[in-house]
Design a protein around this motif. Structure first.
Motif, PDB file in Angstrom:
ATOM      1  N   PRO A 107       0.821  -1.207   0.000  1.00  0.00           N
ATOM      2  CA  PRO A 107       0.000   0.000   0.000  1.00  0.00           C
ATOM      3  C   PRO A 107       0.864   1.270   0.000  1.00  0.00           C
ATOM      4  O   PRO A 107       1.972   1.289   0.556  1.00  0.00           O
ATOM      5  N   THR A 108       0.375   2.325  -0.612  1.00  0.00           N
ATOM      6  CA  THR A 108       1.083   3.596  -0.720  1.00  0.00           C
ATOM      7  C   THR A 108       1.519   4.091   0.654  1.00  0.00           C
ATOM      8  O   THR A 108       0.762   4.015   1.621  1.00  0.00           O
ATOM      9  N   ASN A 109       2.736   4.593   0.734  1.00  0.00           N
ATOM     10  CA  ASN A 109       3.360   5.158   1.930  1.00  0.00           C
ATOM     11  C   ASN A 109       3.764   4.113   2.968  1.00  0.00           C
ATOM     12  O   ASN A 109       4.183   4.464   4.062  1.00  0.00           O
ATOM     13  N   TYR A 110       3.651   2.831   2.653  1.00  0.00           N
ATOM     14  CA  TYR A 110       4.080   1.775   3.561  1.00  0.00           C
ATOM     15  C   TYR A 110       5.393   1.181   3.079  1.00  0.00           C
ATOM     16  O   TYR A 110       5.646   1.094   1.880  1.00  0.00           O
ATOM     17  N   THR A 111       6.225   0.756   4.031  1.00  0.00           N
ATOM     18  CA  THR A 111       7.501   0.142   3.699  1.00  0.00           C
ATOM     19  C   THR A 111       7.269  -1.229   3.085  1.00  0.00           C
ATOM     20  O   THR A 111       6.229  -1.841   3.280  1.00  0.00           O
ATOM     21  N   ALA A 112       8.241  -1.715   2.385  1.00  0.00           N
ATOM     22  CA  ALA A 112       8.192  -3.065   1.814  1.00  0.00           C
ATOM     23  C   ALA A 112       9.087  -3.969   2.658  1.00  0.00           C
ATOM     24  O   ALA A 112      10.012  -4.578   2.163  1.00  0.00           O
TER      25      ALA A 112
END
Length: 186
Positions: A107-112
């Motif tokens: 999801p956008t703005n979340y780390t991988a």
């Protein structure tokens, strides 16, 4: 099959979709006297599982919501709205998928930051667990969806570790000695 009791850990939520994916969310707020031992997780011998452990410090409260379930290429962690208004918050999300799909985006703005496969092959009972986090000063969060390469059964969760409304560093991830977040998927 629900994993065996994890000592002082508390089952907060669980979710299941289609009998293929089960998700268990445990937590433990450490008092500092737990010692250095570990926990043994007992699951059925034919069960594949994956888990992630998060250590979070400097939070004043934690909120969970009932996991979302579905079958698609876009597992969607549920909206979360902890009480108390806007504060520096660590938003933690996770999703469990059947049949080991490839996670092509978080999801956008979340780390991988976390993807674990429970099985080295594409066996019928193989699974994948993905988790991500972000920090933001907000009173609620709609994490958005993950993207996976094939339509699969999934279970997705959201948690909020809320810091003080007065500002400061806010909740942070730490080495294992504060509070633990433990996720198990079958």
């Amino acid at each position: 099959t629900t994993p065996s009791t994890l000592g002082s850990w508390t089952l907060q939520h669980s979710g299941e979709v289609g009998g293929g994916v089960e998700f268990y969310l445990y937590d433990l707020v450490a008092a500092g006297s737990e010692g250095g031992g570990g926990e043994t997780i007992l699951v059925d011998g034919s069960t594949d599982y994956a888990y992630h452990v998060y250590v979070v410090a400097d939070f004043t409260s934690v909120a969970y919501v009932t996991p979302a379930t579905g079958t698609s290429t876009s597992p969607d962690s549920p909206n979360i709205d902890p009480s108390g208004g806007a504060a520096d918050t660590l938003w933690l999300i996770a999703a469990a998928f059947d049949n080991k799909p490839t996670v092509s985006s978080h999801p956008t703005n979340y780390t991988a930051n976390g993807i674990s496969d429970a099985s080295p092959s594409a066996a019928a009972n193989a699974c994948t667990l993905a988790s991500s986090y972000r920090t933001a000063n907000a009173d609620s969060e709609n994490p958005g969806a993950w993207t996976i390469d094939a339509s699969q059964q999934w279970v997705a969760m959201s948690a909020a570790f809320v810091g003080s409304a007065g500002g400061g560093a806010g909740p942070i991830l730490r080495p294992p000695h504060a509070a633990f977040q433990h996720l198990i998927v079958r």
